[in-house]
Design an enzyme around this catalytic site. Structure first.
Site, mmCIF file in Angstrom:
data_model
loop_
_atom_site.group_PDB
_atom_site.id
_atom_site.type_symbol
_atom_site.label_atom_id
_atom_site.label_comp_id
_atom_site.label_asym_id
_atom_site.label_seq_id
_atom_site.Cartn_x
_atom_site.Cartn_y
_atom_site.Cartn_z
ATOM 1 N N GLU A 17 0.821 -1.218 0.000
ATOM 2 C CA GLU A 17 0.000 0.000 0.000
ATOM 3 C C GLU A 17 0.858 1.274 0.000
ATOM 4 O O GLU A 17 0.374 2.349 -0.377
ATOM 5 C CB GLU A 17 -0.962 -0.010 1.197
ATOM 6 N N GLY A 83 -12.620 -4.310 1.599
ATOM 7 C CA GLY A 83 -13.633 -5.219 1.089
ATOM 8 C C GLY A 83 -14.901 -4.434 0.765
ATOM 9 O O GLY A 83 -15.396 -3.670 1.598
ATOM 10 N N MET A 175 -9.439 -2.242 8.130
ATOM 11 C CA MET A 175 -8.971 -2.529 9.479
ATOM 12 C C MET A 175 -8.212 -1.384 10.164
ATOM 13 O O MET A 175 -7.632 -1.597 11.227
ATOM 14 C CB MET A 175 -8.116 -3.809 9.449
ATOM 15 N N GLU A 176 -8.181 -0.191 9.548
ATOM 16 C CA GLU A 176 -7.412 0.908 10.141
ATOM 17 C C GLU A 176 -8.105 2.278 10.091
ATOM 18 O O GLU A 176 -7.858 3.135 10.952
ATOM 19 C CB GLU A 176 -6.038 1.073 9.421
ATOM 20 N N ASP A 199 -11.722 -6.984 -2.812
ATOM 21 C CA ASP A 199 -12.564 -8.179 -2.668
ATOM 22 C C ASP A 199 -13.942 -7.701 -2.229
ATOM 23 O O ASP A 199 -14.155 -6.498 -2.062
ATOM 24 C CB ASP A 199 -11.945 -9.136 -1.627
#
Ligand code: ADE
Length: 233
Positions: A17, A83, A175-176, A199
């Site tokens: 990333e 996602g 997640m962040e 995804d």
């Protein structure tokens, strides 16, 4: 876009990333803190501080706090993958954070500082991101300003996905982002999270993720570069 002498803080959770940004960055110095290497220098002529903060809310919050409060960065961007869960969103589409929330937070937390469910994306950064994404060659998918939901969990099954959608109706899960937005809110600094869909957070997520992670991560990094170009245009 308000001009600031303070560096832009840029965080990604995974090496991929931040890879494109690190390649393009002129690094003046690096500093190790909190188990993380922070690079300071310029990107397209603008002072920046770049780090791969690692996965999850605490890693992201720790690095965001250090950059904003100990190193005086003026704003924070988080670029990476997510996602897709919003209606009509597909892999390689982009979600810029109009707002962010945690999908794994007990409502009792809302009684305590900062006592809010949603953290806003900074309007000026959103505007810059919109203009950056309209530049030719930046996007392979569609652009959306939407809701990002964050939790310490890789969502890869229908039941979890459906539960998160019923609870907070996000466009994407990662997640962040909300952890970084929470720190930025507390520090009163502008923040934007930019995520390309790798995804669909469903039963196929692990396989699809493997196929799309590189293209998705690189696209989010390209958007940051386009934002820097747009900011100096
Ligand atoms: N980042 C990319 N895909 C994700 C997913 N399905 N869940 C959480 N974080 C992600």
């Amino acid at each position: 876009m308000q001009e600031t002498a303070h560096p832009w803080a840029i965080l990604g959770a995974l090496d991929r990333e931040v890879a494109l940004l690190r390649e393009r960055m002129a690094v003046d110095r690096t500093e190790r803190a909190l188990g993380t290497e922070f690079a300071f220098g310029t990107l397209l002529g603008r002072p920046v501080a770049l780090a791969c903060c690692g996965v999850g809310k605490v890693n992201a919050a720790a690095c965001a706090t250090w950059l904003l409060c100990a190193r005086g960065c003026g704003l924070i961007l988080n670029a990476g993958i997510a996602g897709a869960v919003g209606h009509g969103l597909r892999t390689l589409d982009v979600v810029a954070s109009r707002e962010l929330c945690f999908h794994d937070q007990d409502p009792v937390m809302l009684k305590y500082f900062p006592a809010r469910r949603f953290f806003p994306g900074d309007p000026a950064l959103l505007d810059l991101c919109r203009r950056a994404c309209a530049r030719p060659g930046v996007l392979q998918g569609a652009y959306r300003e939407g809701r990002v939901a964050t939790g310490d969990r890789f969502v890869a099954d229908r039941a979890t996905r459906d539960r998160i959608v019923a609870d907070c109706a996000p466009d994407c899960v990662e997640m962040e982002g909300a952890a970084i937005a929470h720190v930025a809110f507390a520090a009163a600094k502008p923040c934007l999270v930019i995520r390309t869909m790798s995804d669909c957070a469903d039963d196929d997520a692990d396989d699809v993720y493997d196929d799309f992670i590189e293209r998705a991560a690189d696209q989010s990094a390209r958007i940051v570069l386009a934002m820097l170009e747009e900011a100096r245009a």
